[in-house]
Design an enzyme around this catalytic site. Structure first.
Site, PDB file in Angstrom:
ATOM      1  N   GLY A  52     -30.850  60.933 -13.010  1.00 20.63           N
ATOM      2  CA  GLY A  52     -29.661  61.270 -13.790  1.00 20.63           C
ATOM      3  C   GLY A  52     -29.619  62.741 -14.177  1.00 20.63           C
ATOM      4  O   GLY A  52     -28.555  63.365 -14.159  1.00 20.63           O
ATOM      5  N   ASN A 103     -27.748  57.841 -25.699  1.00 23.78           N
ATOM      6  CA  ASN A 103     -29.021  57.180 -25.444  1.00 23.78           C
ATOM      7  C   ASN A 103     -29.859  56.965 -26.694  1.00 23.78           C
ATOM      8  O   ASN A 103     -30.660  56.049 -26.755  1.00 23.78           O
ATOM      9  CB  ASN A 103     -29.817  57.974 -24.404  1.00 23.78           C
ATOM     10  CG  ASN A 103     -29.827  59.455 -24.676  1.00 23.78           C
ATOM     11  OD1 ASN A 103     -28.779  60.076 -24.857  1.00 23.78           O
ATOM     12  ND2 ASN A 103     -31.000  60.046 -24.738  1.00 23.78           N
ATOM     13  N   GLN A 141     -25.988  55.619 -19.667  1.00 23.96           N
ATOM     14  CA  GLN A 141     -26.258  54.467 -20.536  1.00 23.96           C
ATOM     15  C   GLN A 141     -25.225  53.349 -20.396  1.00 23.96           C
ATOM     16  O   GLN A 141     -25.435  52.253 -20.917  1.00 23.96           O
ATOM     17  CB  GLN A 141     -26.329  54.910 -22.007  1.00 23.96           C
ATOM     18  CG  GLN A 141     -27.568  55.716 -22.351  1.00 23.96           C
ATOM     19  CD  GLN A 141     -28.848  54.899 -22.270  1.00 23.96           C
ATOM     20  OE1 GLN A 141     -28.870  53.687 -22.479  1.00 23.96           O
ATOM     21  NE2 GLN A 141     -29.951  55.561 -21.966  1.00 23.96           N
ATOM     22  N   GLY A 143     -30.018  54.667 -11.474  1.00 24.08           N
ATOM     23  CA  GLY A 143     -30.436  53.302 -11.166  1.00 24.08           C
ATOM     24  C   GLY A 143     -31.462  52.707 -12.119  1.00 24.08           C
ATOM     25  O   GLY A 143     -31.405  51.521 -12.449  1.00 24.08           O
ATOM     26  N   HIS A 144     -32.396  53.542 -12.584  1.00 23.67           N
ATOM     27  CA  HIS A 144     -33.492  52.964 -13.389  1.00 23.67           C
ATOM     28  C   HIS A 144     -33.071  52.598 -14.807  1.00 23.67           C
ATOM     29  O   HIS A 144     -33.876  52.098 -15.585  1.00 23.67           O
ATOM     30  CB  HIS A 144     -34.702  53.908 -13.396  1.00 23.67           C
ATOM     31  CG  HIS A 144     -34.531  55.164 -14.198  1.00 23.67           C
ATOM     32  ND1 HIS A 144     -35.088  55.314 -15.439  1.00 23.67           N
ATOM     33  CD2 HIS A 144     -33.863  56.311 -13.942  1.00 23.67           C
ATOM     34  CE1 HIS A 144     -34.796  56.527 -15.910  1.00 23.67           C
ATOM     35  NE2 HIS A 144     -34.049  57.150 -15.013  1.00 23.67           N
ATOM     36  N   THR A 204     -34.239  64.363   3.172  1.00 21.29           N
ATOM     37  CA  THR A 204     -34.232  62.975   3.622  1.00 21.29           C
ATOM     38  C   THR A 204     -34.003  62.032   2.440  1.00 21.29           C
ATOM     39  O   THR A 204     -34.639  62.159   1.405  1.00 21.29           O
ATOM     40  CB  THR A 204     -35.573  62.655   4.311  1.00 21.29           C
ATOM     41  OG1 THR A 204     -35.737  63.583   5.385  1.00 21.29           O
ATOM     42  CG2 THR A 204     -35.593  61.235   4.860  1.00 21.29           C
ATOM     43  N   CYS A 209     -37.331  61.923 -24.260  1.00 22.56           N
ATOM     44  CA  CYS A 209     -37.562  63.207 -23.615  1.00 22.56           C
ATOM     45  C   CYS A 209     -38.077  64.263 -24.580  1.00 22.56           C
ATOM     46  O   CYS A 209     -38.680  65.231 -24.165  1.00 22.56           O
ATOM     47  CB  CYS A 209     -36.280  63.710 -22.974  1.00 22.56           C
ATOM     48  SG  CYS A 209     -35.543  62.481 -21.927  1.00 22.56           S
TER      49      CYS A 209
HETATM   50  C1  LIG Z   1     -31.853  58.703 -19.110  1.00 25.90           C
HETATM   51  C2  LIG Z   1     -30.655  59.538 -19.322  1.00 25.90           C
HETATM   52  C3  LIG Z   1     -30.419  60.688 -18.566  1.00 25.90           C
HETATM   53  C4  LIG Z   1     -31.415  61.223 -17.576  1.00 25.90           C
HETATM   54  O1  LIG Z   1     -31.612  60.377 -16.518  1.00 25.90           O
HETATM   55  P1  LIG Z   1     -32.980  60.519 -15.674  1.00 25.90           P
HETATM   56  O2  LIG Z   1     -32.765  59.577 -14.544  1.00 25.90           O
HETATM   57  O3  LIG Z   1     -34.069  60.077 -16.601  1.00 25.90           O
HETATM   58  O4  LIG Z   1     -33.112  61.925 -15.269  1.00 25.90           O
HETATM   59  C5  LIG Z   1     -29.265  61.388 -18.776  1.00 25.90           C
HETATM   60  N1  LIG Z   1     -28.371  60.986 -19.680  1.00 25.90           N
HETATM   61  C6  LIG Z   1     -28.543  59.891 -20.419  1.00 25.90           C
HETATM   62  C7  LIG Z   1     -27.488  59.496 -21.391  1.00 25.90           C
HETATM   63  C8  LIG Z   1     -29.695  59.124 -20.280  1.00 25.90           C
HETATM   64  O5  LIG Z   1     -29.868  58.049 -21.021  1.00 25.90           O
END
Ligand SMILES: *Cc1c(COP(=O)(O)O)cnc(C)c1O
Length: 392
Positions: free
Chosen positions: A73, A153, A181, A202-203, A239, A326
């Site tokens: 993200g 978040n 989110q 995705g995660h 890739t 973070c």
């Molecule tokens: C987790 C998150 C991100 C960053 O995504 P990553 O895949 O961890 O780099 C950005 N914005 C929000 C609102 C998030 O919750």
């Protein structure tokens, strides 16, 4: 003493769903081709990649060629903000964002400031909500980009981005939303929202780490993020991680199918958790009481350190976080909490629970049993231990 493990940190990342895991392993066992090649293995990988692109697009109401895969993200956020500013630089160099954005957006904006752009940060109210009126006030002739997140978040607050996007459209200003989110958790349709760019990862919805996407409306020609081969229509060389992208797609479709049920279930658990925690003396809800993510329950407690609370909860089998994952490790109070007007000392006592698919009512019982004990312990310790506290 640990009897149960409660994972309540889904806003940081989610476990990979069974279906996603299966799809990925099956794919990796069968396919190893590089999607850029000519032979049949390569073409099979290429087909899987383009099929995934089509499915991601249709999940958010986009067209296939509007989806650009990235690896997380933060990367998509960086690309959107810096790329859009770059293509618009002859029209103007003023960018508007909110004061509660993810660090990926704030740091990208600060980078732009160093390049000579002007950045305006929209204020938020006590609930963490930015207003369309304040956006209107900040909008100028030379404003070229607005980036406001769909939901926060740390505190779960949902922003009025439909109205903001409409205002931007009327003023011919590009609008990006960080929807990391919300995608997979709340309905997201890029045409209903009228956004120009949107970030998903995705995660955060049961997919693996390593796959994310940036939606870019057709006609907006973002400059390449990675120069190299012709991947992602020449804009992001390298890739592709096809298996992870496939896992993301499967997880997203699964999340969308189960969305309304998950929404109901999570809200009920969340509300019981909020009510229970608020019965602790000196506990405050952070974020919006209603317009918040279904799984988000975030608090600030008088007289404790959020980091100590998170560690003590972990010892009791409860995995939660303090402020933004973070920024953990830094002693600065969360910029999100301070933007909502919470005093800095109280902001240091923040604890966030973010619920997800794996949680059940017993998990809530477990949290409600341990949280008051943790708060009491920490408060009784605090006159002795001043560790981590900042001078006022
Ligand atoms: C987790 C998150 C991100 C960053 O995504 P990553 O895949 O961890 O780099 C950005 N914005 C929000 C609102 C998030 O919750």
């Amino acid at each position: 003493m640990m009897t149960r493990t409660v994972y309540a940190d889904h806003a940081a990342t989610t476990p990979v769903s069974e279906a996603a895991l299966e799809a990925m392993t099956a794919f990796m066992k069968e396919h190893h081709g590089n999607p850029s090649g000519l032979h049949s293995s390569a073409q099979a990988a290429k087909k899987a990649l383009e099929d995934a692109r089509e499915r991601i697009a249709s999940a958010i109401g986009a067209r296939k060629n509007e989806i650009h895969f990235t690896s997380n993200g933060s990367e998509a956020d960086n690309w959107a903000v810096k790329g859009a500013a770059e293509i618009m630089k002859d029209k103007g160099r003023h960018v508007i964002t909110s004061s509660v954005e993810h660090p990926a957006i704030i740091a990208s904006c600060e980078h732009l400031r160093e390049q000579g752009y002007e950045i305006s940060y929209l204020p938020v109210d006590d609930n963490g909500e930015a207003s369309v009126e304040s956006l209107k006030e900040e909008m100028r002739e030379d404003t070229v980009l607005v980036s406001v997140m769909m939901a926060n978040n740390e505190i779960g607050t949902i922003q009025p981005i439909e109205d903001m996007a409409q205002l931007c459209k009327d003023n011919e200003v590009l609008f990006h939303t960080d929807a990391v989110q919300t995608v997979g958790h709340l309905p997201v349709d890029v045409n209903e929202l009228q956004v120009d760019m949107l970030t998903m990862a995705g995660h955060k919805f049961g997919g693996p780490k390593g796959a994310a996407a940036l939606y870019v409306r057709q006609g907006i020609k973002l400059p390449p993020l990675i120069h190299g081969g012709g991947q992602e229509r020449g804009r992001r060389g390298g890739t592709e991680n096809v298996a992870a992208i496939l896992g993301m797609v499967v997880a997203l479709e699964e999340s969308i199918r189960g969305m309304s049920e998950a929404d109901k279930r999570l809200r009920a658990m969340r509300d019981r958790l909020i009510e229970g925690v608020l019965s602790i003396e000196g506990a405050h809800l952070t974020g919006h009481p209603e317009r918040r993510l279904p799984g988000s329950a975030s608090f600030a407690f008088d007289g404790i350190e959020g980091e100590s609370a998170a560690l003590m909860l972990d010892y009791r089998g409860i995995q939660a976080s303090t402020g933004s994952a973070c920024s953990t490790g830094s002693l600065e109070a969360s910029h999100v909490l301070t933007a909502t007007g919470i005093p800095e000392t109280l902001a240091h006592g923040s604890v966030r629970f973010s619920l997800g698919d794996g949680n059940n009512e017993e998990d809530i019982d477990h949290i409600l049993e341990h949280m008051p004990v943790v708060v009491e312990r920490l408060r009784s310790l605090s006159p002795l231990c001043n560790c981590g506290k900042k001078e006022d």
